[in-house]
Design a protein around this motif. Structure first.
Motif, PDB file in Angstrom:
ATOM      1  N   ASP A 244       0.729  -1.053   0.158  1.00 14.36           N
ATOM      2  CA  ASP A 244      -0.198   0.006  -0.335  1.00 14.36           C
ATOM      3  C   ASP A 244       1.182   1.322   0.216  1.00 14.36           C
ATOM      4  OD1 ASP A 244      -1.720   2.306   0.554  1.00 14.36           O
ATOM      5  OD2 ASP A 244      -3.053   0.602   1.333  1.00 14.36           O
ATOM      6  N   PRO A 245       1.060   1.847  -0.677  1.00 16.90           N
ATOM      7  CA  PRO A 245       1.064   3.525  -0.760  1.00 16.90           C
ATOM      8  C   PRO A 245       1.294   4.768  -0.256  1.00 16.90           C
ATOM      9  CG  PRO A 245      -0.279   3.216  -3.166  1.00 16.90           C
ATOM     10  CD  PRO A 245      -0.111   1.909  -2.258  1.00 16.90           C
ATOM     11  N   TYR A 246       0.033   4.209   0.514  1.00 21.00           N
ATOM     12  CA  TYR A 246      -0.130   5.532   1.335  1.00 21.00           C
ATOM     13  C   TYR A 246      -0.679   5.082   2.745  1.00 21.00           C
ATOM     14  CZ  TYR A 246      -2.446   6.722  -3.123  1.00 21.00           C
ATOM     15  OH  TYR A 246      -2.933   6.929  -4.619  1.00 21.00           O
TER      16      TYR A 246
ATOM     17  N   LYS B   7      -7.520   4.079  -0.304  1.00 19.98           N
ATOM     18  CA  LYS B   7      -6.897   5.973   0.480  1.00 19.98           C
ATOM     19  C   LYS B   7      -8.421   6.879   0.173  1.00 19.98           C
ATOM     20  CE  LYS B   7      -4.144   9.159  -0.388  1.00 19.98           C
ATOM     21  NZ  LYS B   7      -4.740  11.076  -0.780  1.00 19.98           N
ATOM     22  N   LYS B   8      -9.288   6.671  -0.392  1.00 18.16           N
ATOM     23  CA  LYS B   8     -10.477   7.117  -0.375  1.00 18.16           C
ATOM     24  C   LYS B   8     -11.658   7.572   0.519  1.00 18.16           C
ATOM     25  CE  LYS B   8     -11.093   9.308  -4.880  1.00 18.16           C
ATOM     26  NZ  LYS B   8     -12.044  10.492  -4.890  1.00 18.16           N
ATOM     27  N   GLY B   9     -11.560   5.890   0.868  1.00 19.87           N
ATOM     28  CA  GLY B   9     -12.917   5.389   1.932  1.00 19.87           C
ATOM     29  C   GLY B   9     -12.032   5.639   3.657  1.00 19.87           C
ATOM     30  N   ARG B  10     -11.344   5.817   3.418  1.00 21.05           N
ATOM     31  CA  ARG B  10     -10.414   6.565   4.860  1.00 21.05           C
ATOM     32  C   ARG B  10     -10.623   7.588   5.358  1.00 21.05           C
ATOM     33  NH1 ARG B  10      -6.201   2.917   3.185  1.00 21.05           N
ATOM     34  NH2 ARG B  10      -5.063   4.377   3.154  1.00 21.05           N
ATOM     35  N   GLU B  11     -10.616   8.353   3.878  1.00 19.98           N
ATOM     36  CA  GLU B  11     -10.782   9.913   3.522  1.00 19.98           C
ATOM     37  C   GLU B  11     -12.474   9.915   3.801  1.00 19.98           C
ATOM     38  OE1 GLU B  11      -8.601  11.467   0.403  1.00 19.98           O
ATOM     39  OE2 GLU B  11      -6.305  10.636   1.383  1.00 19.98           O
TER      40      GLU B  11
ATOM     41  N   SER C 178     -14.366  10.279   0.936  1.00 19.68           N
ATOM     42  CA  SER C 178     -14.120  10.911  -0.519  1.00 19.68           C
ATOM     43  C   SER C 178     -14.431  10.311  -1.332  1.00 19.68           C
ATOM     44  CB  SER C 178     -13.169  11.434  -0.796  1.00 19.68           C
ATOM     45  OG  SER C 178     -12.162  10.999  -0.979  1.00 19.68           O
ATOM     46  N   PHE C 179     -15.256   9.074  -1.277  1.00 20.29           N
ATOM     47  CA  PHE C 179     -16.323   8.303  -2.582  1.00 20.29           C
ATOM     48  C   PHE C 179     -17.276   9.236  -3.102  1.00 20.29           C
ATOM     49  CE2 PHE C 179     -15.300   3.948  -0.446  1.00 20.29           C
ATOM     50  CZ  PHE C 179     -13.734   3.904  -1.285  1.00 20.29           C
ATOM     51  N   THR C 180     -17.087   8.796  -4.134  1.00 16.70           N
ATOM     52  CA  THR C 180     -18.542   8.686  -4.887  1.00 16.70           C
ATOM     53  C   THR C 180     -19.468   7.956  -5.090  1.00 16.70           C
ATOM     54  OG1 THR C 180     -17.518   8.393  -7.320  1.00 16.70           O
ATOM     55  CG2 THR C 180     -16.995  10.760  -7.084  1.00 16.70           C
ATOM     56  N   PRO C 181     -20.669   8.550  -5.229  1.00 18.18           N
ATOM     57  CA  PRO C 181     -21.562   7.294  -5.132  1.00 18.18           C
ATOM     58  C   PRO C 181     -20.986   5.721  -6.211  1.00 18.18           C
ATOM     59  CG  PRO C 181     -22.907   9.018  -5.028  1.00 18.18           C
ATOM     60  CD  PRO C 181     -21.333   9.557  -5.554  1.00 18.18           C
ATOM     61  N   GLU C 182     -20.794   6.626  -7.280  1.00  9.95           N
ATOM     62  CA  GLU C 182     -20.524   5.753  -7.989  1.00  9.95           C
ATOM     63  C   GLU C 182     -18.759   4.967  -7.913  1.00  9.95           C
ATOM     64  OE1 GLU C 182     -20.762   8.643  -8.980  1.00  9.95           O
ATOM     65  OE2 GLU C 182     -22.518   8.411 -10.058  1.00  9.95           O
ATOM     66  N   GLU C 183     -18.046   5.799  -6.957  1.00 10.32           N
ATOM     67  CA  GLU C 183     -16.639   4.910  -6.930  1.00 10.32           C
ATOM     68  C   GLU C 183     -17.218   4.140  -5.436  1.00 10.32           C
ATOM     69  OE1 GLU C 183     -13.823   8.139  -7.419  1.00 10.32           O
ATOM     70  OE2 GLU C 183     -14.923   8.676  -5.457  1.00 10.32           O
ATOM     71  N   TYR C 184     -18.043   4.063  -4.995  1.00 11.66           N
ATOM     72  CA  TYR C 184     -18.334   3.829  -3.601  1.00 11.66           C
ATOM     73  C   TYR C 184     -18.404   2.083  -4.032  1.00 11.66           C
ATOM     74  CZ  TYR C 184     -20.690   1.605   0.424  1.00 11.66           C
ATOM     75  OH  TYR C 184     -21.021   0.426   1.222  1.00 11.66           O
TER      76      TYR C 184
ATOM     77  N   TYR D   8     -18.551   1.190  -7.075  1.00 10.92           N
ATOM     78  CA  TYR D   8     -17.225  -0.079  -7.720  1.00 10.92           C
ATOM     79  C   TYR D   8     -15.992  -0.656  -6.937  1.00 10.92           C
ATOM     80  CZ  TYR D   8     -12.875  -1.105 -10.444  1.00 10.92           C
ATOM     81  OH  TYR D   8     -12.079  -1.688 -11.309  1.00 10.92           O
ATOM     82  N   ASN D   9     -16.148   0.029  -5.592  1.00 12.11           N
ATOM     83  CA  ASN D   9     -15.076  -0.513  -5.141  1.00 12.11           C
ATOM     84  C   ASN D   9     -16.003  -1.791  -4.023  1.00 12.11           C
ATOM     85  OD1 ASN D   9     -13.287  -0.313  -2.610  1.00 12.11           O
ATOM     86  ND2 ASN D   9     -14.099   0.312  -1.452  1.00 12.11           N
ATOM     87  N   GLU D  10     -16.731  -1.718  -3.669  1.00 11.99           N
ATOM     88  CA  GLU D  10     -18.412  -2.872  -3.119  1.00 11.99           C
ATOM     89  C   GLU D  10     -17.758  -4.220  -4.417  1.00 11.99           C
ATOM     90  OE1 GLU D  10     -18.972  -3.173  -0.464  1.00 11.99           O
ATOM     91  OE2 GLU D  10     -17.692  -1.578  -0.057  1.00 11.99           O
ATOM     92  N   GLN D  11     -17.336  -3.918  -5.702  1.00 15.68           N
ATOM     93  CA  GLN D  11     -17.140  -5.034  -6.281  1.00 15.68           C
ATOM     94  C   GLN D  11     -16.181  -5.641  -6.694  1.00 15.68           C
ATOM     95  OE1 GLN D  11     -20.738  -6.438  -7.963  1.00 15.68           O
ATOM     96  NE2 GLN D  11     -18.955  -7.853  -8.375  1.00 15.68           N
ATOM     97  N   LEU D  12     -15.433  -5.030  -6.497  1.00 17.99           N
ATOM     98  CA  LEU D  12     -14.312  -4.544  -6.309  1.00 17.99           C
ATOM     99  C   LEU D  12     -13.425  -6.030  -5.805  1.00 17.99           C
ATOM    100  CD1 LEU D  12     -10.846  -4.642  -8.248  1.00 17.99           C
ATOM    101  CD2 LEU D  12     -11.004  -2.309  -6.713  1.00 17.99           C
TER     102      LEU D  12
END
Length: 174
Positions: free
Chosen positions: A96-98, A133-137, A139-145, A147-151
């Protein structure tokens, strides 16, 4: 169906991925899929065909997240028995780079024998870390959220389907 066999004192328990899924849910689906396979790899290397007893296992986890913790706890009760240590600075598998997080796990049995199980570097794609990183912040858009769940689900399922040697590397330590 894949299962993990373990003794709880004198009782033989057979635990499936579905059992762990019922306990943990979908929050860290990738981690419970990978964690399930990590345990399978560790037990095979440490015990062969023998079935371990919960009381004889200790774990050092390089990852402090709830998915790995829950799968290790559900199978071994290591956290409840105070034989579970998290060290996110463990020097291997820092992908993890972050943030410092290791995808390496050490399982030790009562005899002192130990194995290190390391997730292969190419299993998690770079977008996975970006989304973490976006989840910790928050800062998800609904689409990113979505996508993340599917990933996470796709990665968890892939972990369960891959041959173990394509997912992790196992090294005997002691």
């Amino acid at each position: 169906m894949q299962t993990i066999k373990i003794y709880d004192r004198n009782d033989l328990i057979e635990i499936s991925f579905e059992d762990i899924y019922k306990y943990h849910g979908t929050l860290a689906y990738m981690a419970i899929g990978v964690g399930f396979r990590v345990i399978q790899a560790a037990f095979e290397a440490l015990y062969g065909e023998d079935v371990p007893n919960r009381k004889d296992i200790s774990i050092l986890s390089g990852h402090g997240g709830p998915g790995f913790r829950d799968v290790f706890e559900f199978v071994t009760r290591a956290q409840s028995r105070d034989t579970y240590i998290v060290d996110t600075t463990y020097p291997k598998a820092q992908y993890d780079p972050y943030r410092p997080t290791s995808y390496a796990y050490i399982f030790t049995r009562e005899t002192g024998e130990a194995v290190e199980v390391v997730l292969k570097e190419n299993f998690l794609p770079p977008i996975f870390y970006e989304l973490l990183k976006k989840g910790r912040e928050d800062s998800f858009t609904p689409e990113e959220y979505l996508y993340n769940e599917q990933l996470k689900q796709n990665l968890g399922n892939r972990a369960l389907q891959l041959p173990i040697n394509e997912l992790v590397e196992v090294t005997k330590l002691k």
